[in-house]
Design a protein around this motif. Structure first.
Motif, PDB file in Angstrom:
ATOM      1  N   TYR A 420      18.916 -24.703  30.363  1.00  0.00           N
ATOM      2  CA  TYR A 420      18.012 -23.567  30.590  1.00  0.00           C
ATOM      3  C   TYR A 420      18.217 -23.013  31.998  1.00  0.00           C
ATOM      4  CZ  TYR A 420      13.456 -21.100  30.566  1.00  0.00           C
ATOM      5  OH  TYR A 420      12.453 -20.163  30.616  1.00  0.00           O
ATOM      6  N   GLY A 421      18.395 -23.899  32.974  1.00  0.00           N
ATOM      7  CA  GLY A 421      18.644 -23.459  34.346  1.00  0.00           C
ATOM      8  C   GLY A 421      19.966 -22.728  34.483  1.00  0.00           C
ATOM      9  N   ILE A 422      20.999 -23.227  33.787  1.00  0.00           N
ATOM     10  CA  ILE A 422      22.297 -22.535  33.821  1.00  0.00           C
ATOM     11  C   ILE A 422      22.148 -21.120  33.286  1.00  0.00           C
ATOM     12  CG2 ILE A 422      24.620 -22.528  32.833  1.00  0.00           C
ATOM     13  CD1 ILE A 422      24.373 -25.649  32.789  1.00  0.00           C
ATOM     14  N   LEU A 423      21.400 -20.974  32.206  1.00  0.00           N
ATOM     15  CA  LEU A 423      21.192 -19.636  31.630  1.00  0.00           C
ATOM     16  C   LEU A 423      20.366 -18.752  32.558  1.00  0.00           C
ATOM     17  CD1 LEU A 423      20.601 -20.602  27.887  1.00  0.00           C
ATOM     18  CD2 LEU A 423      22.591 -19.427  28.864  1.00  0.00           C
ATOM     19  N   LYS A 424      19.415 -19.335  33.260  1.00  0.00           N
ATOM     20  CA  LYS A 424      18.659 -18.551  34.244  1.00  0.00           C
ATOM     21  C   LYS A 424      19.585 -18.031  35.349  1.00  0.00           C
ATOM     22  CE  LYS A 424      14.018 -20.715  33.933  1.00  0.00           C
ATOM     23  NZ  LYS A 424      13.098 -19.568  34.087  1.00  0.00           N
ATOM     24  N   ILE A 425      20.477 -18.895  35.833  1.00  0.00           N
ATOM     25  CA  ILE A 425      21.432 -18.480  36.862  1.00  0.00           C
ATOM     26  C   ILE A 425      22.360 -17.395  36.313  1.00  0.00           C
ATOM     27  CG2 ILE A 425      23.441 -19.230  38.196  1.00  0.00           C
ATOM     28  CD1 ILE A 425      20.879 -20.070  39.509  1.00  0.00           C
ATOM     29  N   ALA A 426      22.843 -17.577  35.085  1.00  0.00           N
ATOM     30  CA  ALA A 426      23.721 -16.573  34.479  1.00  0.00           C
ATOM     31  C   ALA A 426      23.029 -15.215  34.417  1.00  0.00           C
ATOM     32  CB  ALA A 426      24.140 -17.025  33.081  1.00  0.00           C
ATOM     33  N   ALA A 427      21.739 -15.218  34.041  1.00  0.00           N
ATOM     34  CA  ALA A 427      21.001 -13.954  33.966  1.00  0.00           C
ATOM     35  C   ALA A 427      20.774 -13.357  35.345  1.00  0.00           C
ATOM     36  CB  ALA A 427      19.664 -14.180  33.259  1.00  0.00           C
ATOM     37  N   ALA A 428      20.446 -14.200  36.322  1.00  0.00           N
ATOM     38  CA  ALA A 428      20.144 -13.704  37.669  1.00  0.00           C
ATOM     39  C   ALA A 428      21.367 -13.138  38.365  1.00  0.00           C
ATOM     40  CB  ALA A 428      19.538 -14.823  38.512  1.00  0.00           C
ATOM     41  N   THR A 429      22.546 -13.655  38.019  1.00  0.00           N
ATOM     42  CA  THR A 429      23.772 -13.228  38.691  1.00  0.00           C
ATOM     43  C   THR A 429      24.640 -12.323  37.836  1.00  0.00           C
ATOM     44  OG1 THR A 429      24.993 -15.186  37.935  1.00  0.00           O
ATOM     45  CG2 THR A 429      23.805 -15.362  40.038  1.00  0.00           C
ATOM     46  N   GLY A 430      24.264 -12.111  36.564  1.00  0.00           N
ATOM     47  CA  GLY A 430      25.077 -11.287  35.678  1.00  0.00           C
ATOM     48  C   GLY A 430      26.380 -11.953  35.269  1.00  0.00           C
ATOM     49  N   ASP A 431      26.401 -13.278  35.248  1.00  0.00           N
ATOM     50  CA  ASP A 431      27.621 -14.026  34.953  1.00  0.00           C
ATOM     51  C   ASP A 431      27.729 -14.264  33.447  1.00  0.00           C
ATOM     52  OD1 ASP A 431      29.707 -15.850  34.741  1.00  0.00           O
ATOM     53  OD2 ASP A 431      29.188 -16.881  36.599  1.00  0.00           O
ATOM     54  N   PRO A 702      15.809 -28.229  37.896  1.00  0.00           N
ATOM     55  CA  PRO A 702      14.895 -27.366  38.656  1.00  0.00           C
ATOM     56  C   PRO A 702      15.529 -26.746  39.899  1.00  0.00           C
ATOM     57  CG  PRO A 702      14.245 -29.675  38.872  1.00  0.00           C
ATOM     58  CD  PRO A 702      15.272 -29.604  37.785  1.00  0.00           C
ATOM     59  N   LEU A 703      16.604 -27.361  40.434  1.00  0.00           N
ATOM     60  CA  LEU A 703      17.345 -26.674  41.499  1.00  0.00           C
ATOM     61  C   LEU A 703      17.832 -25.323  40.991  1.00  0.00           C
ATOM     62  CD1 LEU A 703      18.922 -26.473  44.198  1.00  0.00           C
ATOM     63  CD2 LEU A 703      20.781 -27.731  43.069  1.00  0.00           C
ATOM     64  N   LEU A 704      18.331 -25.285  39.765  1.00  0.00           N
ATOM     65  CA  LEU A 704      18.822 -24.028  39.185  1.00  0.00           C
ATOM     66  C   LEU A 704      17.671 -23.064  38.922  1.00  0.00           C
ATOM     67  CD1 LEU A 704      21.456 -25.470  36.677  1.00  0.00           C
ATOM     68  CD2 LEU A 704      21.771 -24.777  39.051  1.00  0.00           C
TER      69      LEU A 704
END
Length: 711
Positions: A420-431, A702-704
């Motif tokens: 879930y955190g990886i997907l949050k990062i992907a969304a936040a960065t457009g990756d 949670p770091l992500l």
């Protein structure tokens, strides 16, 4: 006080803080002369009590004592001079033990300064004798004797060595021999010719780095390598006669360096390890920062640098440095000994860097004492974000890539939090590539019907796989993902209790709150079906009624009356997930908001001075723990972003927490100091003795979340 009254009190405090009535200008404290000296003395004492090597007189110990002498010059306190005298007598005033020629003279700078304060030929005679020695690393034996050992005579010239150059004008003042000034010019300009980048007015560490590129394709202009030079200038100017031939050449280069360095200070007040590429190692770095602040502050105080231009640089930098000192006096964020950019963290330290802090403290103290640093100057310098967006993004993306490669081997609840955190990062960065990698990993469970879980009632407490398809649906609108996610959301509530709670609720762990509330909140966000939102809100109010205390914190369970860090973190993160999707006109939104605010108020009181929260939140004698800190940071950051919390006190707490958390990320982008999976315990020792891991999904996840929220 009842919990209901506590909730109303929290709401009242929030309203007052939002109106700007609850802020205290704590930043001003860092610039009070007495506070500056107290901090410096703490660092001085800690270093004496924790020596790198007790018998050394090499460049490490010598750099510390150069700072001790700078503090003496600033304060006139005899204890600093006497301590330097004791060190000198211990070593009989001999030059250093290194092979590199100029490094051997780092300790001789202190001998020469002590001689100028209380003249006695014995203090400089060993130095003068060594300078005349016929050896390849001495001016008595070679023209180029100051290369890096080994070999002494033709090793590369290197910028670090110039920190020893002030010994020559010191010796001139002690002896009147102008040959020492000639040696200063010879050494300084030979190294400068070999290592200065004329375009950037900054130094390469040594000629090997000319033409080399960082991983991002930029030059490698090492921060501390430039710090050695920049902090040497004031020590040269103090002893170099005003009419000395070539003095203006030094002044001109000093001012060029100052302009280049000021432009590279980061928003948090630090400089990064690579001045040309802050993302090379995006963590703060305190040794270079301390060098630069010492150099800037001397220049402003002595009229050599423009006050209006450089005072804000000094204020931001000193605030960053002061925040890097631990309560016991240890200076953190120090890059290890080396010759190029490398990562640092909140706990990395070294003896030489303490000396740099003392040098900076002495100069900042004089600026404050002389009334140059005023409240207006501090305010005009501004309050900045914890790191640049680029640096935060780099940490988030690299930590997510590590999790992709190392934490997707099972479908455990903590690994699903990481996904879930990886997907949050992907969304936040457009990756999109990162998102597609998650889709590929989970294809069997998403599209091929494979079950990610064991199908038994108890395990529903751990069945959090639904995060993945529901978050993927939000990002892609693929109906197959929605179907799979809703199946998981309904499965979670299979065999619900009579009051509409998941059947595992009677287990009594507050940890369980996150899985149910987050999955149901995601299901509501994807469909608009209010049954999912009602389930999530019911969970929040149930746990608050049964486990939240008047201080806003949550007991770990009915038989575990301890405010465990990550247990509270699951609650805080769950509340943020629910509030993010709850409409403002929902009849129970205010109740959920009051629960959340009461908790945030309690957490604010228990944030440690370094920005962390503790294994037991209310027990500051327990160890700072990263997974709970990351969860609190996520929840608090969301509160600032959505306006649930007042800007001023909570934004500062978020900045401090992110800085501290980033300092616990190692060179492989793994979070350290993570408490392992933990059942409820019967006593304090149970929680204190829990093992700590690095890269565990309980903390990496949670770091992500936190990185995505701060972005």
């Amino acid at each position: 006080m009842t919990r209901a009254i506590a909730l109303m009190t929290a709401t009242a405090i929030y309203v007052q803080a939002a109106a700007g009535l609850a802020d205290e200008p704590r930043t001003m404290d860092a610039f009070q002369p007495d506070a500056i000296l107290a901090l410096a003395d703490r660092v001085y004492t800690h270093t004496l009590e924790n020596p790198y090597r007790a018998t050394d007189r090499n460049w490490i110990r010598a750099t510390f004592y150069s700072g001790v002498m700078e503090l003496y010059h600033a304060t006139g306190k005899e204890k600093y001079r006497k301590q330097a005298e004791r060190w000198a007598e211990q070593h009989k005033w001999q030059v250093g033990t290194e092979g590199s020629g100029l490094n051997k003279l780092f300790c001789a700078m202190t001998w020469a300064e002590l001689c100028l304060l209380d003249p006695d030929p014995k203090k400089i005679e060993p130095t003068l004798k060594w300078l005349a020695t016929d050896a390849p690393n001495s001016p008595g034996g070679a023209k180029i004797w100051f290369g890096h050992a080994p070999p002494h005579y033709d090793g590369p010239l290197y910028s670090d060595s110039l920190y020893g150059a002030p010994v020559f004008p010191m010796l001139y003042q002690a002896t009147g021999d102008r040959g020492h000034l000639d040696m200063l010019n010879h050494v300084f300009w030979a190294v400068t010719e070999a290592t200065l980048d004329e375009d950037d007015s900054l130094y390469y560490r040594d000629p090997r780095f000319i033409g080399q590129k960082s991983p991002n394709g930029e030059k490698i202009l090492w921060s501390r390598g430039n710090g050695w030079v920049f902090a040497a200038f004031p020590r040269i100017f103090r002893y170099l006669p005003d009419d000395a031939p070539g003095r203006e050449r030094y002044v001109e280069l000093y001012r060029r360096m100052a302009a280049s360095l000021a432009a590279r200070q980061q928003p948090d007040g630090f400089w990064r390890s690579n001045l040309a590429d802050p993302l090379h190692t995006p963590m703060p770095e305190s040794s270079g920062t301390a060098f630069f602040i010492a150099g800037f502050a001397w220049g402003v105080r002595n009229g050599m640098l423009d006050r209006e231009t450089y005072l804000p640089v000094i204020v931001r930098g000193w605030k960053a440095l002061a925040g890097s000192v631990h309560p016991d006096g240890k200076l953190g964020w120090v890059q290890p000994v080396g010759d190029r950019p490398r990562p640092s963290d909140l706990h990395s330290t070294h003896e030489y860097a303490a000396g740099l802090l003392l040098s900076a403290a002495g100069e900042v103290y004089l600026l404050a004492k002389e009334g140059v640093i005023t409240p207006e100057a501090i305010e005009s310098a501004g309050t900045e974000e914890p790191m640049s967006r680029q640096a935060i993004e780099e940490i988030g993306v690299q930590a997510a890539r590590w999790a992709l490669a190392n934490l997707m081997h099972s479908r455990s609840y903590e690994n699903m939090c990481a996904a879930y955190g990886i997907l949050k990062i992907a969304a936040a960065t457009g990756d999109e590539e990162m998102r597609k990698a998650v889709e590929e990993i989970f294809r069997p469970e998403l599209l091929e019907g494979r079950s990610p879980h064991r199908d038994n009632a108890r395990d529903r407490a751990h069945q959090w796989f639904g995060f993945v398809p529901l978050e993927l649906y939000k990002q892609t609108r693929n109906p197959d993902y929605l179907k799979r996610g809703l199946e998981m959301a309904e499965h979670q509530y299979g065999n619900a209790t009579e009051d509409g709670m998941p059947e595992y609720t009677p287990r009594g762990f507050v940890d369980d709150i996150y899985g149910a509330t987050t999955m149901q909140s995601l299901a509501y966000a994807c469909t608009g079906d209010t049954k999912h939102l009602e389930r999530a809100i019911r969970q929040v109010l149930f746990y608050a009624e049964n486990y939240q205390e008047e201080n806003g914190l949550f007991y770990h369970g009915p038989r575990s009356r301890f405010f465990w860090g990550r247990g509270n973190g699951w609650c805080a993160a769950a509340f943020a997930e629910v509030l993010a999707v709850t409409p403002e006109d929902h009849p129970k939104r205010d109740e959920v908001l009051a629960v959340y605010r009461l908790m945030m108020e309690g957490l604010l009181k228990h944030q440690g001075p370094e920005g962390m929260w503790y294994q037991l939140v209310d027990d500051h004698s327990t160890w700072p723990e990263t997974s709970g800190t990351a969860m609190f940071l996520f929840a608090m950051s969301e509160g600032v972003r959505y306006g649930w919390l007042s800007e001023a006190p909570y934004r500062a707490a978020v900045a401090k927490a992110w800085q501290a958390l980033a300092g616990h990320v190692d060179q492989q982008w793994r979070l350290r100091e993570i408490c392992v999976g933990t059942n409820t315990g019967k006593d304090r020792e149970f929680y204190l003795n829990r093992p700590r891991h690095t890269g565990d999904a309980h903390g990496q996840a949670p770091l992500l979340w936190a990185a995505a929220a701060v972005l």
